[in-house]
Design an enzyme around this catalytic site. Structure first.
Site, PDB file in Angstrom:
ATOM      1  N   TYR A 241       9.684  -6.505  -2.987  1.00  0.00           N
ATOM      2  CA  TYR A 241       9.031  -5.044  -3.207  1.00  0.00           C
ATOM      3  C   TYR A 241       8.917  -4.774  -1.506  1.00  0.00           C
ATOM      4  O   TYR A 241       9.316  -3.673  -1.225  1.00  0.00           O
ATOM      5  CB  TYR A 241       7.622  -5.649  -3.589  1.00  0.00           C
ATOM      6  CG  TYR A 241       6.635  -4.405  -3.609  1.00  0.00           C
ATOM      7  CD1 TYR A 241       6.878  -3.527  -4.634  1.00  0.00           C
ATOM      8  CD2 TYR A 241       5.556  -4.069  -3.005  1.00  0.00           C
ATOM      9  CE1 TYR A 241       6.001  -2.459  -4.959  1.00  0.00           C
ATOM     10  CE2 TYR A 241       4.608  -3.088  -2.881  1.00  0.00           C
ATOM     11  CZ  TYR A 241       5.084  -2.155  -3.853  1.00  0.00           C
ATOM     12  OH  TYR A 241       4.126  -1.087  -4.107  1.00  0.00           O
TER      13      TYR A 241
ATOM     14  N   VAL B  78      -5.872  -6.909  -7.986  1.00  0.00           N
ATOM     15  CA  VAL B  78      -7.333  -7.723  -7.769  1.00  0.00           C
ATOM     16  C   VAL B  78      -8.395  -6.876  -8.344  1.00  0.00           C
ATOM     17  O   VAL B  78      -9.267  -7.412  -9.096  1.00  0.00           O
ATOM     18  CB  VAL B  78      -7.656  -8.039  -6.408  1.00  0.00           C
ATOM     19  CG1 VAL B  78      -7.675  -6.884  -5.492  1.00  0.00           C
ATOM     20  CG2 VAL B  78      -8.681  -8.973  -6.264  1.00  0.00           C
TER      21      VAL B  78
END
Ligand SMILES: NC(=O)c1ccc[n+]([C@@H]2O[C@H](COP(=O)([O-])OP(=O)(O)OC[C@H]3O[C@@H](n4cnc5c(N)ncnc54)[C@H](O)[C@@H]3O)[C@@H](O)[C@H]2O)c1
Length: 329
Positions: free
Chosen positions: A161, A203
Site C-alpha cells: 500500500y 480502527v
C-alpha cells in the site's frame, strides 16, 4: 478550475460515495466507477435513490486497472466530453484488506492511476489522486509536513500500500513534468464516517461495531500509538477545494487533533456506559506507525482557509446513528 462533469473511481466506497453525493447535490453529473472489491455494496442503491441522481449519475461496475474503452463507449458523448475532473479514489484502504489484495492494491495505484491520466488527458480533465499519510511510514517527526520524505519499509507487510501510493505520487509528478499536465494528489489522513464497510477492519469502525455488539474493544499493543481522525464531511470539503485549485503538489488533508488509540477506545467506552465494555490489548502488528498527525499549514494557506471543523466526539455520534440505522434496515 470549477467542476463540470466528474468521473470518480472507487465511487462505491466510503470516500468515493460521499464525494459522489456531494457533487450530485451541487448539480454536477457523476460517472461513478467501482468493482466493489472492498466498497459497501449498499452504497450503490443508496446513491441511485437520491433525487439528484436521476439522469445525472452514471454507475459503472468495472475494474479500473483493465482497459476503460469497453465501458467508456457506452456512456453518452455529451457526458464524456465535459468531464472536468477525475477523482481517482479506487484502492483497498484498510490494512487487512490491502494485505489480502496486495497485488491488486499495487496495480490500482499504478496502472489504475496511469489509465485515469490517459483518459483525463484525452478530454482535458484534471486528475486528483487519493494518496495517503501512509507515505510517511513510521515517521520520525510529528506533525508530518508535506516536505517530510517518510520512513517506509519497502519489504514489510504494509509496503504494498505505502509504496504503491508513493509510486502513484511519483507517476503523477513525472507525467506532469513530461506531458505538461496539471494533475494533483492529496495526502489523506485517517478519515471516518457513515458508509464505511463495517467489516473493513479500520480502527474507528471496528471499535464502534464491537461496542454496538457489546463485545470487548480490541486495540493493538498498549494503545499508545497516536492517530488523528477526520470526519468525512471535512475531508470532502478539502478535496473539493484542492480539485478546484491549480495545485499539483501534495497537500495534507485531515484533522490535526491527535489521540492515542487507548484514548479513542475510552471515548467509545463512554458513548455506551450501559454496556460496560472491556478494552482488550492485542499483539502489535508489524510496522504499525507510532504516530500520525498532519501538519495542516499548507492546506490552510492554499485551500481558502479550509480547516477541519467536526470534533471526534460529534463525528462518532453521526457514525453510531448510521450503524444503528443499518442494523434496523
Ligand atoms: N479513508 C481513509 O482514511 C483514507 C486515508 C488515506 C487514503 N485513503 C484513500 O482514499 C481512497 C478511498 O478510500 P476509502 O476509505 O473510501 O476505501 P474503500 O475501500 O471504502 O473505497 C475504495 C473503493 O475502491 C474500489 N476499488 C478498489 N480497487 C478497484 C479497482 N481496481 N477498480 C475499481 N474499483 C476499485 C473498492 O471496491 C471501494 O469501493 C483510497 O484510494 C484510499 O487509499 C483513504
Amino acid at each position: 478550475m470549477g467542476f463540470d462533469n466528474v468521473l470518480i473511481t472507487g465511487a462505491g466506497g466510503f470516500l468515493g460515495s460521499h464525494l459522489t453525493e456531494r457533487l450530485l447535490k451541487k448539480g454536477h453529473r457523476v460517472i461513478a466507477v467501482d468493482n466493489f472489491c472492498t466498497g459497501l455494496k449498499s452504497n450503490r442503491p443508496y446513491l441511485e435513490s437520491l433525487p439528484e441522481a436521476q439522469d445525472r449519475l452514471f454507475f459503472v461496475e468495472a475494474d479500473v486497472t483493465a482497459p476503460w474503452e469497453p465501458w467508456l463507449k457506452n456512456l453518452p458523448d455529451f457526458v464524456l466530453k465535459k468531464v472536468s475532473h477525475v477523482l481517482h479514489f479506487a484502492s483497498p484502504a484498510s490494512p487487512p484488506l490491502y494485505q489480502e489484495m496486495a497485488l491488486e492494491t499495487m496495480w490500482v495505484n499504478s496502472i489504475g492511476t496511469n489509465r485515469a491520466m490517459e483518459f483525463a488527458d484525452g478530454v482535458g480533465a484534471r486528475v486528483v489522486f487519493a494518496s495517503t499519510s501512509e507515505i510517511y511510514g513510521d515517521p520520525d517527526i510529528t506533525p508530518q509536513p508535506e516536505s517530510y520524505w517518510g520512513n517506509v519499509n519497502t519489504v514489510g507487510i504494509r509496503s504494498c500500500y505505502d509504496e504503491a501510493k508513493r509510486f502513484g505520487e511519483s507517476l503523477i509528478f513525472t507525467h506532469n513534468l513530461k506531458k505538461n499536465t496539471r494533475h494533483g494528489f492529496v495526502r489523506i489522513f485517517n478519515t471516518y464516517g457513515p458508509r464505511m464497510n463495517p467489516s473493513d477492519g479500520r480502527v474507528v469502525i471496528n471499535l464502534l461495531v464491537q461496542a454496538l455488539d457489546g463485545k470487548p474493544l480490541t486495540i493493538f499493543g498498549e494503545g499508545k500509538q497516536t492517530r488523528s481522525f477526520c470526519y468525512v464531511d471535512d475531508l470532502c470539503a478539502g478535496i473539493e477545494l484542492y480539485a478546484q485549485s491549480e495545485l499539483t503538489e501534495p497537500v495534507n488533508i485531515g484533522n490535526d487533533r491527535e489521540f492515542t488509540i487507548l484514548e479513542l477506545a475510552q471515548i467509545v467506552q463512554r458513548m455506551f456506559p450501559e454496556k460496560k465494555l472491556d478494552i482488550r490489548f492485542m499483539e502489535m502488528p508489524k510496522d504499525d506507525p507510532r504516530q500520525r498527525r498532519p501538519d495542516l499549514t499548507k492546506a490552510k494557506k492554499h485551500l481558502q482557509g479550509w480547516a477541519p471543523r467536526i470534533a471526534l466526539e460529534d463525528g462518532l455520534v453521526h457514525m453510531r446513528r448510521w450503524l444503528e440505522s443499518q442494523a434496523r434496515a
